[in-house]
Design an enzyme around this catalytic site. Structure first.
Site, PDB file in Angstrom:
ATOM      1  N   CYS A  75      18.981 -22.539   9.799  1.00 17.06           N
ATOM      2  CA  CYS A  75      17.538 -22.780   9.643  1.00 17.06           C
ATOM      3  C   CYS A  75      17.042 -22.172   8.326  1.00 17.06           C
ATOM      4  CB  CYS A  75      16.822 -22.164  10.849  1.00 17.06           C
ATOM      5  SG  CYS A  75      15.070 -21.879  10.652  1.00 17.06           S
ATOM      6  N   CYS A  78      14.067 -19.855   8.494  1.00 15.70           N
ATOM      7  CA  CYS A  78      14.465 -18.568   9.093  1.00 15.70           C
ATOM      8  C   CYS A  78      15.074 -17.657   8.023  1.00 15.70           C
ATOM      9  CB  CYS A  78      15.500 -18.777  10.197  1.00 15.70           C
ATOM     10  SG  CYS A  78      14.925 -19.762  11.594  1.00 15.70           S
TER      11      CYS A  78
END
Ligand SMILES: [Zn+2]
Length: 152
Positions: A75, A78
């Site tokens: 991600c 993230c």
């Protein structure tokens, strides 16, 4: 001092290294308390890696609210938020414990909290969900959001 007053002035803190539950006087939280088992600092200024082994100790048994960053290696947002979250740990300890939960490695916990998108941050206290927000935030916004939601 009565037993009740003593209990109110003592907090249960889970060790970030081995998860051992330590009792720490509230007045000593900022004085570099160490784990009675492994002797490591109870506050290292960085997020704890949360796993099935230590999650409930930090999320439920500890008296400190726990701010969890649900993330995954694939991600991008993230990854972008990770340094900000790490810096926030240094600012928010010892009021809060910060932890990171790898949603790929710990799918059962991610499912328990019904994580639909990442990054998602959830603030927990004594096993109860206090607040959640999804999407990457800069460090200052993480601090503001966390402080606004700290249970009184
Ligand atoms: Zn320890």
């Amino acid at each position: 001092m009565t037993d009740t007053a003593a209990a109110a002035d003592t907090l249960v803190i889970a060790c970030p290294v081995d998860g051992a539950l330590n009792r720490v006087p509230r007045s000593r939280l900022g004085a570099g308390p160490k784990c009675g088992v492994c002797k490591n600092p109870l506050f290292a200024g960085k997020p704890v890696e949360l796993t099935a082994d230590n999650f409930d100790r930090h999320a439920r048994a500890s008296d400190l609210p726990l701010l969890v960053d649900f993330w995954a290696a694939w991600c991008g947002p993230c990854q972008a938020m990770a340094p900000a979250f790490a810096r926030a740990a240094g600012q928010l300890e010892p009021t809060l414990r910060l932890g990171k939960l790898d949603t790929e490695a710990q799918q059962a916990i991610a499912a328990r909290y019904n994580i639909r998108s990442i990054p998602t941050m959830i603030l927990l206290h004594k096993g109860r969900e206090i607040a959640r927000t999804s999407g990457a935030l800069p460090a200052e916004a993480i601090l503001q959001w966390a402080r606004a939601n700290i249970p009184r």
